[in-house]
Design an enzyme around this catalytic site. Structure first.
Site, PDB file in Angstrom:
ATOM      1  N   ASP A   1       0.831  -1.210   0.000  1.00 55.48           N
ATOM      2  CA  ASP A   1       0.000   0.000   0.000  1.00 55.48           C
ATOM      3  C   ASP A   1       0.868   1.265   0.000  1.00 55.48           C
ATOM      4  OD1 ASP A   1      -2.361   1.388  -0.037  1.00 55.48           O
ATOM      5  OD2 ASP A   1      -2.756   1.182   2.121  1.00 55.48           O
TER       6      ASP A   1
ATOM      7  N   HIS B   1       2.488   3.459  -9.075  1.00 58.91           N
ATOM      8  CA  HIS B   1       2.264   2.037  -9.360  1.00 58.91           C
ATOM      9  C   HIS B   1       3.471   1.438 -10.097  1.00 58.91           C
ATOM     10  CE1 HIS B   1      -1.660   2.416  -7.732  1.00 58.91           C
ATOM     11  NE2 HIS B   1      -2.181   3.110  -8.731  1.00 58.91           N
TER      12      HIS B   1
ATOM     13  N   LEU C   1      10.780 -20.569  -4.648  1.00 55.24           N
ATOM     14  CA  LEU C   1       9.854 -19.658  -3.956  1.00 55.24           C
ATOM     15  C   LEU C   1       8.477 -19.815  -4.579  1.00 55.24           C
ATOM     16  CD1 LEU C   1       9.313 -17.166  -2.034  1.00 55.24           C
ATOM     17  CD2 LEU C   1       9.708 -15.748  -4.055  1.00 55.24           C
TER      18      LEU C   1
ATOM     19  N   SER D   1      -8.168  -4.795   4.916  1.00 55.01           N
ATOM     20  CA  SER D   1      -8.794  -4.469   3.623  1.00 55.01           C
ATOM     21  C   SER D   1      -9.199  -5.726   2.847  1.00 55.01           C
ATOM     22  CB  SER D   1      -7.857  -3.586   2.769  1.00 55.01           C
ATOM     23  OG  SER D   1      -7.551  -2.388   3.456  1.00 55.01           O
TER      24      SER D   1
HETATM   25  C1  IPE Z   1      -5.457  -2.674  -0.155  1.00 51.94           C
HETATM   26  O1  IPE Z   1      -5.113  -1.354  -0.387  1.00 51.94           O
HETATM   27  C2  IPE Z   1      -5.404  -3.451  -1.424  1.00 51.94           C
HETATM   28  C3  IPE Z   1      -4.073  -3.585  -2.000  1.00 51.94           C
HETATM   29  C4  IPE Z   1      -2.934  -3.196  -1.463  1.00 51.94           C
HETATM   30  C5  IPE Z   1      -4.029  -4.220  -3.274  1.00 51.94           C
HETATM   31  P1  IPE Z   1      -6.216  -0.220  -0.560  1.00 51.94           P
HETATM   32  O2  IPE Z   1      -5.471   1.045  -0.697  1.00 51.94           O
HETATM   33  O3  IPE Z   1      -7.155  -0.590  -1.630  1.00 51.94           O
HETATM   34  O4  IPE Z   1      -6.973  -0.318   0.843  1.00 51.94           O
HETATM   35  P2  IPE Z   1      -7.883   0.744   1.590  1.00 51.94           P
HETATM   36  O5  IPE Z   1      -8.914   1.208   0.613  1.00 51.94           O
HETATM   37  O6  IPE Z   1      -6.990   1.850   2.029  1.00 51.94           O
HETATM   38  O7  IPE Z   1      -8.445  -0.017   2.763  1.00 51.94           O
HETATM   39  C1  IPE Z   2      -1.481   0.320  -3.457  1.00 51.22           C
HETATM   40  O1  IPE Z   2      -1.296   1.701  -3.479  1.00 51.22           O
HETATM   41  C2  IPE Z   2      -1.797  -0.232  -4.831  1.00 51.22           C
HETATM   42  C3  IPE Z   2      -3.183  -0.680  -5.013  1.00 51.22           C
HETATM   43  C4  IPE Z   2      -4.082  -0.737  -4.079  1.00 51.22           C
HETATM   44  C5  IPE Z   2      -3.571  -1.098  -6.351  1.00 51.22           C
HETATM   45  P1  IPE Z   2      -2.528   2.708  -3.480  1.00 51.22           P
HETATM   46  O2  IPE Z   2      -2.916   2.985  -4.888  1.00 51.22           O
HETATM   47  O3  IPE Z   2      -3.617   2.201  -2.611  1.00 51.22           O
HETATM   48  O4  IPE Z   2      -1.846   3.985  -2.843  1.00 51.22           O
HETATM   49  P2  IPE Z   2      -2.457   4.961  -1.752  1.00 51.22           P
HETATM   50  O5  IPE Z   2      -2.963   4.117  -0.616  1.00 51.22           O
HETATM   51  O6  IPE Z   2      -3.549   5.738  -2.414  1.00 51.22           O
HETATM   52  O7  IPE Z   2      -1.297   5.826  -1.341  1.00 51.22           O
HETATM   53 MG    MG Z   3      -4.042   2.409  -0.639  1.00 47.42          MG
END
Ligand code: IPE
Ligand code: IPE
Ligand code: MG
Length: 256
Positions: free
Chosen positions: A34, A51, A145, A210
């Site tokens: 995240d 990303h 792995l 999540s």
């Molecule tokens: C959780 O991250 C899902 C992934 C890392 C793929 P999100 O950014 O979607 O989670 P929330 O919305 O903050 O809970």
């Molecule tokens: C995690 O990073 C990647 C996915 C959930 C796809 P985020 O896109 O959730 O990044 P933040 O949480 O908005 O910083």
């Molecule tokens: Mg996020």
């Protein structure tokens, strides 16, 4: 600096290998990757740049997992709920996935990584579904792995799907409901045959699951890091393993 319950990192970069005894190394590490968006925002970049940088962190994490002797690595890459994001971001993410699959398979194969995917894969465009299946087949013989990537994954959906299969089996006379066990139910989940995660790491300072591995996480240890996912590397991986090694796992039994 550590916030609340998060693990702080040592000032110096961690040594090449963790000092933990082999038995203290988790068999299965699962990571909620995240913070890509916040990483990009902090640099005035579009979210897609976060990303992209996150994909580099995936590569580093696979290398760290191998280096430390972790046998299973599950990465939460896209949740069932992430489809709610703006169409342009979803398109960026599926585009990156397509690119990643095409460019990484050869390297993963060479490294001895066996790749598997969990989640509602049928929600992706058919060309991506084909690449996913190809990657699983191409790496099926690898044993160094086990890399599981959760894509369009949601634990509640997974559990409901398993419950539906139980109901169908009972209805069709293939299952005696009284004989259903936790092991039997677990074998109907997408993670059938995988060990439960010993350690779940979440980056970016958030402290929630999540909708990740709700069933499988029953006795997992949790490590929360403030680090944003694109900044995650060997030092962070080693710090998470070191925090795990200090935990006393009890599984409900009396403290030793
Ligand atoms: C959780 O991250 C899902 C992934 C890392 C793929 P999100 O950014 O979607 O989670 P929330 O919305 O903050 O809970
Ligand atoms: C995690 O990073 C990647 C996915 C959930 C796809 P985020 O896109 O959730 O990044 P933040 O949480 O908005 O910083
Ligand atoms: Mg996020």
């Amino acid at each position: 600096m550590s916030i609340g319950n998060t693990v702080s990192l040592p000032r110096e970069a961690a040594p090449e290998c963790s000092a933990a005894a082999p038995e203290a190394v988790p068999v299965h590490v699962a990571v909620i990757m995240d913070g890509n968006g916040r990483w990009a925002a902090a640099r005035g970049l579009p979210r897609v740049a976060g990303h992209r940088a996150g994909a580099q962190a995936v590569r580093r994490t696979i290398e760290s997992a191998i280096r430390h002797g972790v046998q299973w690595l599950t990465l939460y890459a896209f949740s069932s709920e992430n489809w709610r994001r703006p169409a342009a971001e979803v398109l960026d993410l599926t585009g990156l996935l397509r690119h990643y699959l095409r460019s990484e398979i050869a390297e993963l194969t060479a490294e001895g990584v066996r790749l598997r995917f969990i989640g509602e894969l049928e929600r992706f465009p058919t060309d991506i579904q084909t690449e996913l299946a190809r990657a699983e087949v191409a790496t099926a013989g690898n044993t160094r792995l086990n890399l599981v990537i959760a894509l369009s994954y949601g634990a509640r959906g997974e559990i409901v799907a398993a419950a539906r299969r139980v109901a169908e089996a009972v209805r069709d006379g293939r299952l005696d409901l009284a004989a259903l066990t936790e092991e039997g139910f677990g074998a109907l989940l997408e993670t059938a045959g995988f060990p439960d995660p010993d350690l779940i790491v979440r980056t970016s300072g958030e402290q929630r699951l999540s909708n990740f591995l709700l069933w499988q996480a029953a006795y997992a240890e949790f490590v929360f890091l403030d680090t944003l996912w694109p900044d995650f590397g060997e030092a962070e991986f080693a710090a998470a393993l070191a925090a795990f090694a200090r935990r006393e796992r009890r599984f409900g039994a009396r403290p030793g």
